[in-house]
Design an enzyme around this catalytic site. Structure first.
Site, PDB file in Angstrom:
ATOM      1  N   LYS A 223       0.847  -1.199   0.000  1.00  0.00           N
ATOM      2  CA  LYS A 223       0.000   0.000   0.000  1.00  0.00           C
ATOM      3  C   LYS A 223       0.880   1.246   0.000  1.00  0.00           C
ATOM      4  O   LYS A 223       1.738   1.398   0.856  1.00  0.00           O
ATOM      5  CB  LYS A 223      -0.888  -0.010   1.246  1.00  0.00           C
ATOM      6  CG  LYS A 223      -1.858  -1.188   1.277  1.00  0.00           C
ATOM      7  CD  LYS A 223      -2.602  -1.273   2.587  1.00  0.00           C
ATOM      8  CE  LYS A 223      -1.691  -1.591   3.743  1.00  0.00           C
ATOM      9  NZ  LYS A 223      -2.383  -1.820   5.017  1.00  0.00           N
TER      10      LYS A 223
ATOM     11  N   GLY B  73      -6.815   3.694  11.346  1.00  0.00           N
ATOM     12  CA  GLY B  73      -7.548   2.434  11.169  1.00  0.00           C
ATOM     13  C   GLY B  73      -7.785   2.054   9.720  1.00  0.00           C
ATOM     14  O   GLY B  73      -8.451   1.053   9.443  1.00  0.00           O
ATOM     15  N   THR B  74      -7.221   2.816   8.774  1.00  0.00           N
ATOM     16  CA  THR B  74      -7.480   2.477   7.362  1.00  0.00           C
ATOM     17  C   THR B  74      -6.854   1.124   6.986  1.00  0.00           C
ATOM     18  O   THR B  74      -7.441   0.357   6.231  1.00  0.00           O
ATOM     19  CB  THR B  74      -6.968   3.557   6.387  1.00  0.00           C
ATOM     20  OG1 THR B  74      -5.689   3.970   6.823  1.00  0.00           O
ATOM     21  CG2 THR B  74      -7.881   4.738   6.318  1.00  0.00           C
TER      22      THR B  74
ATOM     23  N   CYS C  60      -6.240  -1.560   8.958  1.00  0.00           N
ATOM     24  CA  CYS C  60      -7.033  -2.662   9.537  1.00  0.00           C
ATOM     25  C   CYS C  60      -8.329  -2.818   8.738  1.00  0.00           C
ATOM     26  O   CYS C  60      -8.766  -3.936   8.435  1.00  0.00           O
ATOM     27  CB  CYS C  60      -7.422  -2.361  10.987  1.00  0.00           C
ATOM     28  SG  CYS C  60      -6.040  -1.922  12.024  1.00  0.00           S
TER      29      CYS C  60
END
Ligand SMILES: Cc1ncc(COP(=O)(O)OP(=O)(O)O)c(N)n1
Ligand SMILES: Cc1nc(C(=O)O)sc1CCOP(=O)(O)O
Ligand SMILES: [Mg+2]
Length: 596
Positions: free
Chosen positions: A264, A299-300, A302
């Site tokens: 990512k 939290g993106t 997860c």
């Protein structure tokens, strides 16, 4: 139920057939989702698909449900049952093995929300409990590995898990426990998010764990989803600064055992787009999309991994049979593409939330902030840019029906309208509101009602604006529900705080300058406005005596949550509403672009 189901030629062929159904379904569910999100925030990502997207299917909902039905009937005994009837319903099921985040933006809590949002059951094995908020991680308490083993056994031995997703695995022992559990209770796919360092920079796994990740964890992964830092750590500190570096890293990581790798690129320096690289062992795919500018990204990682797991779980019935074929890898890729789209949309929806005082806030997994119950109109702070508030007296004076005034304001560039009809009879007010909504909706400009919740409800307007002596915002929220916009007039820091507590969406602050439109109005000035803005957790619109000659200093006060100006007489007490609105709009736009 046996895991994996017997792989006979017949059910392999069926599985391949059903895979296509599922790929179509997943693509279509993405399309349905996109059309649901059909508004300003939709941004396509540039996809180089391995399988073409079936864009023309108008019966996508049918395909989606029927493929799930078929999948479910296969669950019975590993072979298709007769017809399409479901005798035993099974929810797609993801088990997340991860740490708890007390702030609930990431970790187990994000995984639960992501799976719920994607319609998949999620069970949880907690590996560590963290004390965490928007500023960072204040403490970590690791769960004893025997107890992690016990949780794994409890869920895996009983609950028919389709896909395991891993997050924070803080010790070598816990990695070993997981490996043993998955040998004993195999699942259909494993999504590994190799969490090591939180986005705030706090360490979540001992560096000594790297060798265990490389030797044990990566082998288990059907898809590995590192960010740049994690990919670099796993590869001994390799520098990752370009897309070419990411491709190289994906290939090296793939050689360590996972069946597919997604690197990512959210943290890639100097990149306007967010670029991710997916490698399936043979081919690379790059997915690009413009970055969403927001602090609410906690939290993106997860969430993305959980969504991938959820999408895989939805197509779980054919996973075992076609594993490690190009089709299976396509399925991983489609799961990822849908997951990425979902995360981007959630970020876009949540970009104006202010929760916590730290650098990184959570986002709303359920997309409620802009949900619009089919009206096509959703409120965001940016709508406050040029806020036109009507005045029937002024329109009468200039011989204009309200509908004409509203249309002209929108054509001149007003971004939100408020009907402020102090003397209107209720029934007439409702009719006017309905007529004005017909004008606003095609432009997707929200229309709010001043003071009157009854009129907002009766006309299905997009929300209300309330003052300190009107119905309390908390009551309005209970009456209007979560989808309507609520604005509250605030002159003090305390009022601004209360508006936020009560569930308002924005505040109006004034009078910035003296005004003759509202009798006995207290002027707070530019300083008062700035004080309230800096304290407000909500977006703010300035009001009171603002016109083309004095609007620029208002925007220049230096408060990022001041989103625009609200005007009455500057546009409605004029011979041409369209001309005045256009003039003000272009001045404001020019000022903002100069300031950037
Ligand atoms: C955008 C906006 N801000 C403030 C007000 C004032 O509301 P209130 O204090 O309730 O006064 P009245 O408008 O009801 O006279 C507003 N209407 N809009
Ligand atoms: C409706 C209203 N509310 C205010 C507040 O300070 O809360 S000032 C105001 C009137 C604004 O009208 P004009 O743009 O013509 O000055
Ligand atoms: Mg009022």
């Amino acid at each position: 139920m046996k895991y994996p189901p017997d792989s006979t030629p017949a059910n392999s062929a069926a599985a391949i057939f059903f895979f296509f159904f599922s790929a179509v379904s997943m693509a279509c569910s993405g399309l349905l989702f996109n059309s649901f999100v059909d508004n300003k925030c939709f941004r396509p990502c540039h996809l180089k698909p391995a399988v073409p997207y079936p864009r023309s299917l108008s019966t996508s909902r049918f395909y989606l449900t029927s493929s799930l039905r078929i999948s479910m009937s296969m669950e019975e005994n590993g072979a298709p049952t007769q017809g399409f009837e479901v005798s035993r319903k099974k929810l797609p099921h993801v088990l997340t093995v991860a740490g708890s985040d007390s702030g609930a933006g990431a970790g187990i809590q994000a995984d639960l929300k992501a799976c719920a949002a994607r319609g998949v059951y999620c069970s949880t094995v907690i590996t560590a409990v963290t004390a965490q908020n928007t500023a960072g991680v204040q403490g970590v308490n690791i769960v004893p590995d025997e107890f992690v083993a016990q949780q794994l056994r409890s869920v895996l031995s009983d609950m028919e898990v389709d896909v395991v997703k891993t997050g924070m695995l803080p010790s070598i022992e816990i990695v070993k426990v997981l490996q043993r559990s998955l040998k004993e209770f195999p699942v259909r796919a494993v999504v590994v998010d190799p969490v090591m360092v939180s986005t705030s920079g706090d360490v979540l796994a001992d560096p000594s764990i790297l060798s265990s990740f490389r030797e044990e964890l990566l082998m288990m992964a059907d898809i590995l989803t590192p960010n740049l830092k994690e990919a670099s750590n796993l590869l001994g500190g390799m520098r990752l600064e370009t897309v070419a570096d990411m491709r190289h890293a994906a290939k090296l990581l793939h050689s360590l055992g996972p069946r597919s790798v997604l690197v990512k690129g959210g943290d890639l320096p100097e990149s306007f787009d967010a670029v991710d690289v997916f490698f399936d062992g043979e081919e690379y795919h790059e997915l690009r999309s413009p970055r969403v500018k927001t602090r609410n990204t906690h939290g993106t990682g997860c969430t993305l991994a959980s969504c991938i797991a959820a999408e895989l779980a939805k197509g779980s019935s054919m996973l075992s049979a076609v594993k490690v074929t190009p089709l299976w890898l396509c399925m991983c890729f489609y799961s990822y593409a849908l997951a990425k789209r979902y995360v981007e949309t959630a970020l876009e929806y949540s970009k104006d939330i202010i929760l916590g005082n730290g650098a990184q806030g959570p986002f709303d997994h359920f997309l409620r902030l802009k949900h619009n119950s089919g009206t096509g109109v959703t409120f965001s702070g940016n709508d406050l840019f040029l806020y036109a508030v009507t005045d029937s007296g002024m329109n009468e004076k200039w011989g204009r029906p309200m509908e004409v005034a509203v249309k002209e304001a929108i054509e001149g560039g007003a971004t939100i309208i408020q009907l402020r009809e102090k003397n209107a009879e209720t029934r007439k007010f409702i009719e006017t509101a309905k007529a004005c909504l017909k004008i606003c909706r095609p432009y997707k400009v929200p229309l709010l009602i001043n003071d009157r919740i009854d009129v907002a409800l009766a006309s299905d307007a997009d929300g209300v604006h309330l003052g300190q002596s009107d119905t309390p915002a908390q009551v309005a929220r209970a009456l209007l529900g979560p989808e309507k916009a609520i604005g509250v007039s605030c002159k003090t820091v305390e009022q601004a705080h209360q508006a936020w507590v009560d569930g308002a969406d924005y505040i109006g602050c004034g009078g910035v300058y003296p005004t003759s439109t509202k009798a006995n109005n207290t002027t707070v000035g530019l300083d008062g406005l700035k004080t309230v803005c800096l304290a407000s957790k909500l977006p703010v619109v300035a009001i009171g005596g603002i016109n083309a000659s004095n609007a620029i200093p208002v925007l220049g006060i230096g408060a990022p949550n001041l989103k625009g100006v609200a005007v009455v007489s500057a546009v409605f007490d004029r011979s041409s509403v369209a001309t005045e609105t256009r003039n003000l709009h272009s001045m404001l736009t020019e000022a903002v672009s100069k300031a950037n």
